[in-house]
Design a protein around this motif. Structure first.
Motif, short mmCIF file in Angstrom:
data_model
loop_
_atom_site.label_atom_id
_atom_site.label_comp_id
_atom_site.label_asym_id
_atom_site.label_seq_id
_atom_site.Cartn_x
_atom_site.Cartn_y
_atom_site.Cartn_z
N ALA A 51 23.24 45.56 28.19
CA ALA A 51 22.03 45.16 27.23
C ALA A 51 21.74 46.37 26.33
O ALA A 51 21.27 47.51 26.74
CB ALA A 51 20.93 44.70 28.13
N GLU A 111 20.81 37.76 23.13
CA GLU A 111 20.53 38.70 24.27
C GLU A 111 20.84 40.09 23.94
O GLU A 111 20.40 41.18 24.83
CB GLU A 111 20.69 38.34 25.51
CG GLU A 111 20.41 36.74 25.97
CD GLU A 111 19.03 36.83 26.28
OE1 GLU A 111 18.57 38.08 26.72
OE2 GLU A 111 18.54 35.89 26.17
N THR A 135 23.32 41.80 23.74
CA THR A 135 24.39 42.04 25.11
C THR A 135 25.65 41.95 24.82
O THR A 135 26.39 41.07 24.09
CB THR A 135 23.88 41.39 26.42
OG1 THR A 135 22.46 41.74 26.71
CG2 THR A 135 24.68 41.91 27.51
#
Length: 123
Positions: free
Chosen positions: A23, A76, A78
């Motif tokens: 992340a 996200e 990520t």
């Protein structure tokens, strides 16, 4: 400040699967090429996989072909590395990395690095 949070490493038996995640914060994710590298004890940093910014390309190192898959969740911020059919040769510290300008396989091309996550595969 660019920050990475890597998760998903661990100790597994040969043949198992693991999913690593990284992340990111502090960068515009869609503007960056993202990659995974790994470093085994006593060896140099090895390219595993990369995804071009905007998802316009994916490439894999020889050791990852057919068994690993890189993907992203742009919402996200990520990047993931799905690793299947793991063997003891996959034992290493896995790092995610980012750079804005070069979609490459060389570690020096990447400006930002995570702290690494240990993957250990026993036979």
């Amino acid at each position: 400040q660019v920050q990475f949070m890597e998760r998903g490493g661990g100790s597994v038996q040969a043949g198992a699967s693991l999913r690593l995640s990284c992340a990111t914060a502090g960068l515009t994710f869609s503007h960056y090429n993202m990659a995974w590298f790994r470093q085994a004890p006593g060896k140099g940093r090895e390219f595993v996989a990369a995804v071009a910014r905007g998802g316009t390309g994916i490439m894999y190192g020889d050791s990852a072909l057919g068994r690993f898959r890189i993907s992203t969740d742009d919402a996200e911020n990520t990047v993931f590395l799905q690793m299947n059919s793991l063997n003891p040769e996959a034992t290493a510290v896995y790092y995610c990395a980012a750079n804005q300008w070069v979609y490459g396989q060389l570690s020096w091309q990447y400006d930002h690095w995570g702290q690494g996550t240990q993957v250990t595969v026993s036979s």
